[in-house]
Design a protein around this motif. Sequence first.
Motif, PDB file in Angstrom:
ATOM      1  N   THR A   1     -20.006 -40.688  -4.535  1.00  0.00           N
ATOM      2  CA  THR A   1     -20.774 -41.071  -5.818  1.00  0.00           C
ATOM      3  C   THR A   1     -20.443 -40.119  -6.881  1.00  0.00           C
ATOM      4  OG1 THR A   1     -22.577 -41.882  -4.394  1.00  0.00           O
ATOM      5  CG2 THR A   1     -23.118 -41.945  -6.927  1.00  0.00           C
ATOM      6  N   ALA A   2     -19.153 -40.475  -7.614  1.00  0.00           N
ATOM      7  CA  ALA A   2     -18.741 -39.429  -8.438  1.00  0.00           C
ATOM      8  C   ALA A   2     -19.813 -39.457  -9.692  1.00  0.00           C
ATOM      9  CB  ALA A   2     -17.245 -39.863  -8.815  1.00  0.00           C
ATOM     10  N   PRO A   3     -20.022 -38.492 -10.253  1.00  0.00           N
ATOM     11  CA  PRO A   3     -21.109 -38.613 -11.484  1.00  0.00           C
ATOM     12  C   PRO A   3     -20.377 -39.156 -12.454  1.00  0.00           C
ATOM     13  CG  PRO A   3     -20.578 -36.139 -10.478  1.00  0.00           C
ATOM     14  CD  PRO A   3     -19.617 -37.032  -9.812  1.00  0.00           C
ATOM     15  N   GLY A   4     -19.547 -38.971 -13.068  1.00  0.00           N
ATOM     16  CA  GLY A   4     -18.654 -39.668 -14.194  1.00  0.00           C
ATOM     17  C   GLY A   4     -19.560 -39.637 -15.376  1.00  0.00           C
ATOM     18  N   VAL A   5     -20.437 -38.645 -15.376  1.00  0.00           N
ATOM     19  CA  VAL A   5     -21.230 -38.189 -16.619  1.00  0.00           C
ATOM     20  C   VAL A   5     -21.366 -36.897 -16.846  1.00  0.00           C
ATOM     21  CG1 VAL A   5     -23.113 -40.012 -16.018  1.00  0.00           C
ATOM     22  CG2 VAL A   5     -23.190 -37.759 -14.995  1.00  0.00           C
ATOM     23  N   ASP A   6     -21.421 -36.528 -18.144  1.00  0.00           N
ATOM     24  CA  ASP A   6     -21.345 -34.946 -18.604  1.00  0.00           C
ATOM     25  C   ASP A   6     -22.889 -34.426 -18.643  1.00  0.00           C
ATOM     26  OD1 ASP A   6     -18.859 -35.414 -19.255  1.00  0.00           O
ATOM     27  OD2 ASP A   6     -18.997 -36.324 -21.151  1.00  0.00           O
ATOM     28  N   ARG A   7     -23.749 -35.174 -18.762  1.00  0.00           N
ATOM     29  CA  ARG A   7     -25.123 -34.734 -18.669  1.00  0.00           C
ATOM     30  C   ARG A   7     -25.703 -34.419 -17.332  1.00  0.00           C
ATOM     31  NH1 ARG A   7     -29.208 -38.126 -22.101  1.00  0.00           N
ATOM     32  NH2 ARG A   7     -30.320 -36.525 -21.758  1.00  0.00           N
ATOM     33  N   PRO A   8     -26.102 -33.029 -17.072  1.00  0.00           N
ATOM     34  CA  PRO A   8     -26.320 -32.600 -15.604  1.00  0.00           C
ATOM     35  C   PRO A   8     -27.859 -33.677 -15.336  1.00  0.00           C
ATOM     36  CG  PRO A   8     -26.168 -30.563 -17.104  1.00  0.00           C
ATOM     37  CD  PRO A   8     -25.938 -31.781 -17.892  1.00  0.00           C
ATOM     38  N   GLU A   9     -28.556 -33.991 -16.432  1.00  0.00           N
ATOM     39  CA  GLU A   9     -29.833 -34.616 -16.099  1.00  0.00           C
ATOM     40  C   GLU A   9     -29.254 -36.004 -15.366  1.00  0.00           C
ATOM     41  OE1 GLU A   9     -32.807 -37.811 -16.378  1.00  0.00           O
ATOM     42  OE2 GLU A   9     -30.919 -37.660 -17.667  1.00  0.00           O
ATOM     43  N   GLU A  10     -28.401 -36.695 -15.886  1.00  0.00           N
ATOM     44  CA  GLU A  10     -28.100 -37.936 -15.279  1.00  0.00           C
ATOM     45  C   GLU A  10     -27.471 -37.669 -13.995  1.00  0.00           C
ATOM     46  OE1 GLU A  10     -25.386 -41.776 -16.458  1.00  0.00           O
ATOM     47  OE2 GLU A  10     -25.928 -40.420 -18.218  1.00  0.00           O
ATOM     48  N   ALA A  11     -26.493 -36.657 -13.776  1.00  0.00           N
ATOM     49  CA  ALA A  11     -26.014 -36.251 -12.427  1.00  0.00           C
ATOM     50  C   ALA A  11     -27.217 -36.213 -11.568  1.00  0.00           C
ATOM     51  CB  ALA A  11     -25.133 -35.194 -12.643  1.00  0.00           C
ATOM     52  N   GLY A  12     -28.312 -35.479 -11.878  1.00  0.00           N
ATOM     53  CA  GLY A  12     -29.297 -35.144 -10.931  1.00  0.00           C
ATOM     54  C   GLY A  12     -30.116 -36.434 -10.454  1.00  0.00           C
ATOM     55  N   ALA A  13     -30.120 -37.482 -11.559  1.00  0.00           N
ATOM     56  CA  ALA A  13     -30.813 -38.550 -11.248  1.00  0.00           C
ATOM     57  C   ALA A  13     -29.809 -39.546 -10.135  1.00  0.00           C
ATOM     58  CB  ALA A  13     -30.892 -39.315 -12.646  1.00  0.00           C
TER      59      ALA A  13
END
Length: 454
Positions: A185-197
């Motif tokens: 599940t590659a994060p594909g996001v810059d924000r740590p909060e969204e990666a954590g979610a």
Amino acid sequence: MTDTTTSPATLAEAVITAREAACLTQEDLAERSGVSVRAIRNLETGHTSRPRKQSLVLIARALGLPPGEVGRLVRRPLAGGHREPPGPVPAELPAAPRQRLAGRAAHVGSLRAHLSAARPDGLGRPAVVVGPPGAGKTSLVLEAAHGVRGRFPDGQVHVDLHPGSAAAPLTPDELVRRVLRSLGTAPGVDRPEEAGARLRDALSRRRVLVVLDNVDSEAQVRPLLVDGARSAVLVAARRELPALTGQLRRRIGALSEWESFQVLEDLLGAARTRAERDCALSVVRSCARLPLALHIAGLWLSARPHRSLRDLADRLEPEQDRLRFLHIGDLSLQASVAACFGVLPAPARAALQRLRTVRGAFGVEEMTTHVTPSRGLAADLLDELLDRQMIHADTATEDGRARYRVHEAVRQYVAYCPTGSCRTGTATGQVWLPRQAGGARTAGGVRDQRRGPG
């Protein structure tokens, strides 16, 4: 037996619930039912689009379900309409210890029971192993993890948060992205909060075992704790993690004399060890009864069947030489201590240096003499050193005052290594060795000192 009519709605969830209620692993159920482990795993993860009716009947009977419930189980929908597509199934666990872990059977059993148990409250509760350098935390965690792999069919993720002396430890955000990559599940996001979610969502949908080694803080573990998930987290920690509520904590330390003797027996054979029992016990004492040190000593002797235990006992007798000698290949007691010492706050390192001349038990009074005149600061430093597994509690005085001792390998490290006899080399991760087994040194007089497990 759990009533599957009130279990979760899907077939996969019903099978998992019934199997766990029966206290069976996937391997146990396969043996009872005659259905392959792979078929059961695919059924529980929803990867089977059309399970055979006969297989479901065999599984239901093996679970002890009444005849009426067998039919209801067969008619259940395979999975909810929102289930995510199957992802990769990581199998990242390093090899399990090849030798039995003397003195650790009870800890292994309790860790496996905790990781395997269904959680009625649905709360994420990590299992944490903590202990001083060389106590065998890594080996214990891997032994426990390998025993429950079958309960986590969506994979096992392993992360060393401090993989080497030259590398900085992983931050919580880096750990989140690392686990997401393992789960496909590659994060594909810059924000740590969204990666954590995204990580919480992935762990809540799958049955994954995450094993973390060399953990230094609660912040590194917390992003992996998901309420209501079937995933589990197993941690080998360099320090106490008191802010992780609900954890199963297992503290380990030195072995007993008999358990230490068993480690040597397992590596050398009973005949060789018992023929020189007094020398074996001398080796045990020189190794401070630490599993890593004993393992290194046993490997050194097993590679030299022509050498006697007396020879090794004599080599380990000089206290100032023990840490330098106790390394073989990529296993090093000195490097294990150095890895933990190196991440201490500067005041804690300075306190240990000043305590190197203190023999035996000590308390606040000795701290005010050798370290700081402030009793408050002395008490704080003692708490810090205890928390970070550099010292351990000793018998209190008659009037109830706490007493402590520096762990023996740590005491030898601060007494002999940082002050000159183990000078750090110019290359990262190397140390100067004035004397080593066989007298051999690499060009330039340095050897690579890698951090051993534990």
